[in-house]
Design an enzyme around this catalytic site. Structure first.
Site, PDB file in Angstrom:
ATOM      1  NE  ARG A   1     -49.856  25.883 -31.725  1.00 16.28           N
ATOM      2  CZ  ARG A   1     -49.139  24.863 -31.272  1.00 16.28           C
ATOM      3  NH1 ARG A   1     -48.521  24.062 -32.117  1.00 16.28           N
ATOM      4  NH2 ARG A   1     -49.044  24.643 -29.978  1.00 16.28           N
TER       5      ARG A   1
ATOM      6  NE  ARG B   1     -45.358  25.872 -24.131  1.00 18.79           N
ATOM      7  CZ  ARG B   1     -46.468  25.434 -24.727  1.00 18.79           C
ATOM      8  NH1 ARG B   1     -46.459  24.308 -25.404  1.00 18.79           N
ATOM      9  NH2 ARG B   1     -47.589  26.140 -24.672  1.00 18.79           N
TER      10      ARG B   1
ATOM     11  N   PRO C   1     -49.972  17.219 -32.415  1.00 19.52           N
ATOM     12  CG  PRO C   1     -50.549  17.492 -30.178  1.00 19.52           C
ATOM     13  CD  PRO C   1     -49.690  16.657 -31.077  1.00 19.52           C
ATOM     14  CG  ASN C   2     -52.843  22.007 -31.414  1.00 19.16           C
ATOM     15  OD1 ASN C   2     -54.026  22.038 -31.767  1.00 19.16           O
ATOM     16  ND2 ASN C   2     -52.485  21.611 -30.206  1.00 19.16           N
TER      17      ASN C   2
ATOM     18  CG  ASP D   1     -43.959   3.248 -22.290  1.00 22.17           C
ATOM     19  OD1 ASP D   1     -42.873   3.710 -21.872  1.00 22.17           O
ATOM     20  OD2 ASP D   1     -44.882   2.901 -21.523  1.00 22.17           O
TER      21      ASP D   1
ATOM     22  CD  GLU E   1     -37.691  15.901 -27.666  1.00 24.55           C
ATOM     23  OE1 GLU E   1     -36.929  15.050 -27.131  1.00 24.55           O
ATOM     24  OE2 GLU E   1     -38.337  16.719 -27.013  1.00 24.55           O
TER      25      GLU E   1
ATOM     26  NE  ARG F   1     -43.293  28.492 -26.011  1.00 21.96           N
ATOM     27  CZ  ARG F   1     -44.180  27.804 -26.748  1.00 21.96           C
ATOM     28  NH1 ARG F   1     -43.764  26.810 -27.520  1.00 21.96           N
ATOM     29  NH2 ARG F   1     -45.456  28.116 -26.711  1.00 21.96           N
TER      30      ARG F   1
ATOM     31  CG  HIS G   1     -44.209  19.282 -23.037  1.00 24.58           C
ATOM     32  ND1 HIS G   1     -42.844  19.405 -23.147  1.00 24.58           N
ATOM     33  CD2 HIS G   1     -44.735  20.086 -24.013  1.00 24.58           C
ATOM     34  CE1 HIS G   1     -42.564  20.251 -24.130  1.00 24.58           C
ATOM     35  NE2 HIS G   1     -43.694  20.676 -24.674  1.00 24.58           N
TER      36      HIS G   1
ATOM     37  CE1 TYR H   1     -44.404  26.381 -31.199  1.00 25.53           C
ATOM     38  CE2 TYR H   1     -46.567  27.407 -31.233  1.00 25.53           C
ATOM     39  CZ  TYR H   1     -45.635  26.609 -30.612  1.00 25.53           C
ATOM     40  OH  TYR H   1     -45.913  26.033 -29.402  1.00 25.53           O
TER      41      TYR H   1
ATOM     42  CG  HIS I   1     -39.516  20.663 -29.333  1.00 24.88           C
ATOM     43  ND1 HIS I   1     -40.804  20.173 -29.338  1.00 24.88           N
ATOM     44  CD2 HIS I   1     -38.775  19.766 -28.649  1.00 24.88           C
ATOM     45  CE1 HIS I   1     -40.828  19.044 -28.672  1.00 24.88           C
ATOM     46  NE2 HIS I   1     -39.618  18.763 -28.244  1.00 24.88           N
ATOM     47  CG  LEU I   2     -41.081  24.655 -35.457  1.00 24.90           C
ATOM     48  CD1 LEU I   2     -42.579  24.704 -35.659  1.00 24.90           C
ATOM     49  CD2 LEU I   2     -40.348  25.231 -36.662  1.00 24.90           C
ATOM     50  CB  SER I   3     -40.705  27.406 -29.596  1.00 21.68           C
ATOM     51  OG  SER I   3     -41.245  26.280 -28.920  1.00 21.68           O
TER      52      SER I   3
ATOM     53  CB  ALA J   1     -48.988  19.521 -26.344  1.00 22.83           C
TER      54      ALA J   1
ATOM     55  CG  ASN K   1     -42.596  19.512 -33.323  1.00 22.70           C
ATOM     56  OD1 ASN K   1     -43.007  19.309 -32.175  1.00 22.70           O
ATOM     57  ND2 ASN K   1     -42.435  20.732 -33.812  1.00 22.70           N
TER      58      ASN K   1
END
Ligand code: DQA
Length: 146
Positions: free
Chosen positions: A17, A110, A9-10, A86, A97, A106, A79, A22, A99-101, A76, A73
């Protein structure tokens, strides 16, 4: 060899954003980067971004015998989603996995990834470059080099 590059999402809003977190890279830039790395190694890439958790889970189910591995990625959902965790476990695909950040620098919520334990590895905080690293790692793994 075919891999799935999946975004949660997002992440369709990358580039506009929170650029201070990011960066200004767009999702299209990232998809092109991953395709560049994969294609150079003879692998194809399917790309998916969705804001609907069930859509991502459906895609993992539907593609479980179509792709060899996943760069993910999950945004959210990383988390929050036991269902995604599953699904990753159920489809038995190797997943990296990303993540950019640096999620560990943070907010505390997170810091915990519900999916990390069912992924082969995690690349966090390297920005756009993290996807290249994740793609190389996944392909090395699939080629039996890791
Ligand atoms: C993110 C980190 C997540 O905590 C956040 O919810 C995102 C993006 C990252 O790429 O840094 O949407 O996955």
């Amino acid at each position: 060899m075919q891999i799935l590059l999946a975004h949660g999402p997002n992440l369709n809003l990358l580039g506009e954003r929170k650029p201070e977190v990011y960066g200004t890279t767009t999702l299209l830039d990232i998809e092109a980067d991953v395709a560049g790395v994969a294609n150079a190694r003879g692998a194809a890439v399917l790309c998916l971004q969705t804001n609907h958790e069930g859509r991502l889970i459906d895609a993992l189910h539907e593609l479980r015998r179509v792709v060899d591995g996943v760069v993910l990625n999950a945004g959210a959902w990383t988390h929050t989603s036991v269902a995604l965790r599953d699904a990753i476990e159920a489809v038995e695909l190797p997943v990296v996995e990303v993540h950019l950040s640096n999620t560990h620098r943070r907010e505390e919520f997170r810091h915990r990834s519900l999916i990390a334990a069912v992924c082969i590895g995690q690349v966090t905080g390297l920005g756009r470059e993290g996807y290249r690293v994740a793609t190389e790692l996944l392909l090395d793994y699939l080629e039996g080099r890791r």
